[in-house]
Design a protein around this motif. Structure first.
Motif, PDB file in Angstrom:
ATOM      1  N   VAL A  10     -10.829  -0.199  -6.791  1.00 40.80           N
ATOM      2  CA  VAL A  10      -9.457  -0.659  -7.030  1.00 40.80           C
ATOM      3  C   VAL A  10      -8.454   0.271  -6.348  1.00 40.80           C
ATOM      4  N   LYS A  11      -8.690   1.566  -6.463  1.00 48.67           N
ATOM      5  CA  LYS A  11      -7.797   2.534  -5.844  1.00 48.67           C
ATOM      6  C   LYS A  11      -7.779   2.399  -4.332  1.00 48.67           C
ATOM      7  N   THR A  12      -8.975   2.211  -3.771  1.00 45.41           N
ATOM      8  CA  THR A  12      -9.072   2.049  -2.316  1.00 45.41           C
ATOM      9  C   THR A  12      -8.367   0.787  -1.860  1.00 45.41           C
ATOM     10  N   SER A  13      -8.497  -0.267  -2.622  1.00 50.05           N
ATOM     11  CA  SER A  13      -7.851  -1.534  -2.286  1.00 50.05           C
ATOM     12  C   SER A  13      -6.330  -1.412  -2.344  1.00 50.05           C
ATOM     13  N   VAL A  14      -5.844  -0.745  -3.407  1.00 52.48           N
ATOM     14  CA  VAL A  14      -4.399  -0.556  -3.549  1.00 52.48           C
ATOM     15  C   VAL A  14      -3.848   0.300  -2.419  1.00 52.48           C
ATOM     16  N   ASP A  15      -4.565   1.393  -2.109  1.00 53.80           N
ATOM     17  CA  ASP A  15      -4.112   2.279  -1.023  1.00 53.80           C
ATOM     18  C   ASP A  15      -4.079   1.543   0.307  1.00 53.80           C
ATOM     19  N   SER A  16      -5.063   0.701   0.527  1.00 55.51           N
ATOM     20  CA  SER A  16      -5.124  -0.065   1.776  1.00 55.51           C
ATOM     21  C   SER A  16      -3.957  -1.042   1.864  1.00 55.51           C
ATOM     22  N   LYS A  17      -3.662  -1.689   0.727  1.00 55.81           N
ATOM     23  CA  LYS A  17      -2.549  -2.644   0.718  1.00 55.81           C
ATOM     24  C   LYS A  17      -1.220  -1.944   0.942  1.00 55.81           C
ATOM     25  N   LEU A  18      -1.034  -0.794   0.281  1.00 60.67           N
ATOM     26  CA  LEU A  18       0.212  -0.038   0.457  1.00 60.67           C
ATOM     27  C   LEU A  18       0.355   0.456   1.885  1.00 60.67           C
ATOM     28  N   SER A  19      -0.769   0.865   2.468  1.00 55.63           N
ATOM     29  CA  SER A  19      -0.741   1.347   3.843  1.00 55.63           C
ATOM     30  C   SER A  19      -0.315   0.242   4.797  1.00 55.63           C
ATOM     31  N   LYS A  20      -0.815  -0.966   4.588  1.00 53.62           N
ATOM     32  CA  LYS A  20      -0.430  -2.090   5.441  1.00 53.62           C
ATOM     33  C   LYS A  20       1.050  -2.427   5.290  1.00 53.62           C
ATOM     34  N   GLU A  21       1.550  -2.402   4.039  1.00 49.78           N
ATOM     35  CA  GLU A  21       2.965  -2.692   3.802  1.00 49.78           C
ATOM     36  C   GLU A  21       3.846  -1.627   4.437  1.00 49.78           C
ATOM     37  N   LYS A  22       3.385  -0.352   4.355  1.00 49.41           N
ATOM     38  CA  LYS A  22       4.156   0.737   4.960  1.00 49.41           C
ATOM     39  C   LYS A  22       4.232   0.581   6.464  1.00 49.41           C
ATOM     40  N   LYS A  23       3.102   0.215   7.052  1.00 47.93           N
ATOM     41  CA  LYS A  23       3.074   0.017   8.497  1.00 47.93           C
ATOM     42  C   LYS A  23       3.995  -1.126   8.917  1.00 47.93           C
ATOM     43  N   GLN A  24       3.971  -2.200   8.129  1.00 51.06           N
ATOM     44  CA  GLN A  24       4.840  -3.339   8.437  1.00 51.06           C
ATOM     45  C   GLN A  24       6.311  -2.965   8.314  1.00 51.06           C
ATOM     46  N   GLU A  25       6.607  -2.149   7.296  1.00 55.47           N
ATOM     47  CA  GLU A  25       7.984  -1.702   7.107  1.00 55.47           C
ATOM     48  C   GLU A  25       8.446  -0.836   8.265  1.00 55.47           C
ATOM     49  N   ILE A  26       7.574   0.057   8.707  1.00 53.03           N
ATOM     50  CA  ILE A  26       7.911   0.928   9.848  1.00 53.03           C
ATOM     51  C   ILE A  26       8.134   0.095  11.100  1.00 53.03           C
TER      52      ILE A  26
END
Length: 239
Positions: A10-26
């Protein structure tokens, strides 16, 4: 053990999702910044282009305004020489006025603040700081009220005055702010240090008094550069 594995997944999945959103935001901010940069560059280029095709006409108009004022005050002139100096407001520029090879006096541009906007004025003086004439080159105060300062009789009343006597000149009833501004501008022009060193020698003849010295000893640097008058200020009305 299974619970720990589930938590890690679950933690890995959440981190992966947040990372993708951060990249999209950047990426989003990068695209927006790049677009703004392009818009700013295009706007600056357009302004530079417009200025390049209008600057000559603006300079011609400003020169025509100055020449018209000098024609009325000095009956024309052959040459203007800019007198460099650190002038305080409302003084914006000072020129030596030459005609027939002799310095006839000075043309001083001042821009005191009127009711809402600056009033463009050219003050003509002799070599000793006595007013020879005043011309209003731009004014946007209320027509029929503030513009009373353009009346010929009012402006001609300054002729012959010096820095010591201009303060005693009356303001115009109903146009107190505008006429006070004009007085302030003229007083500032007549009080310049540029006249120092040009004192009249009482032992000389009247003809010699009217002759200009070969060089100004005022301390300001005189150049042969001709600079036009200020352009008209943006039009506003006096309430």
């Amino acid at each position: 053990m299974k619970i720990n594995d589930l938590i890690n997944k679950v933690k890995t999945s959440v981190d992966s999702k947040l990372s993708k959103e951060k990249k999209q935001e950047i990426k989003y901010y990068f695209r927006m910044g790049f677009r703004l940069l392009i818009i700013a560059a295009l706007t600056a280029s357009l302004m530079a282009f417009v200025y390049s095709i209008t600057k000559d006409r603006i300079a011609e108009n400003e020169l025509a305004v100055m020449e018209d004022a000098l024609e009325k005050i000095f009956d024309g002139c052959d040459e203007l020489k800019s007198v460099k100096g650190d002038y305080e407001e409302p003084v914006s520029a000072v020129y030596e006025v030459y005609k027939g090879g002799q310095r006839k006096g000075y043309a001083i541009q001042v821009a005191p603040v009127g009711f809402k906007d600056k009033i463009g004025i050219v003050v003509g003086t002799d070599n000793y700081g006595k007013c020879m004439g005043v011309e209003i080159t731009s004014i946007s105060d209320t027509p029929g009220v503030g513009t009373k300062v353009k009346d010929r009789a009012y402006l001609d009343g300054f002729i012959g005055l010096s820095s010591d006597s201009v303060d005693g000149y009356d303001v115009i009833s109903g146009a107190t702010i505008s006429s006070s501004a004009v007085k302030k501008g003229i007083a500032a022009a007549l009080a310049l240090d540029v006249f120092k060193g040009n004192e009249i020698d009482e032992s000389t003849s009247e003809e010699h008094k009217n002759e200009s010295p070969d060089e100004s000893t005022s301390g300001e640097e005189s150049t042969g550069e001709s600079v036009p008058a200020e352009s008209s200020s943006p039009e506003q009305t006096q309430a």
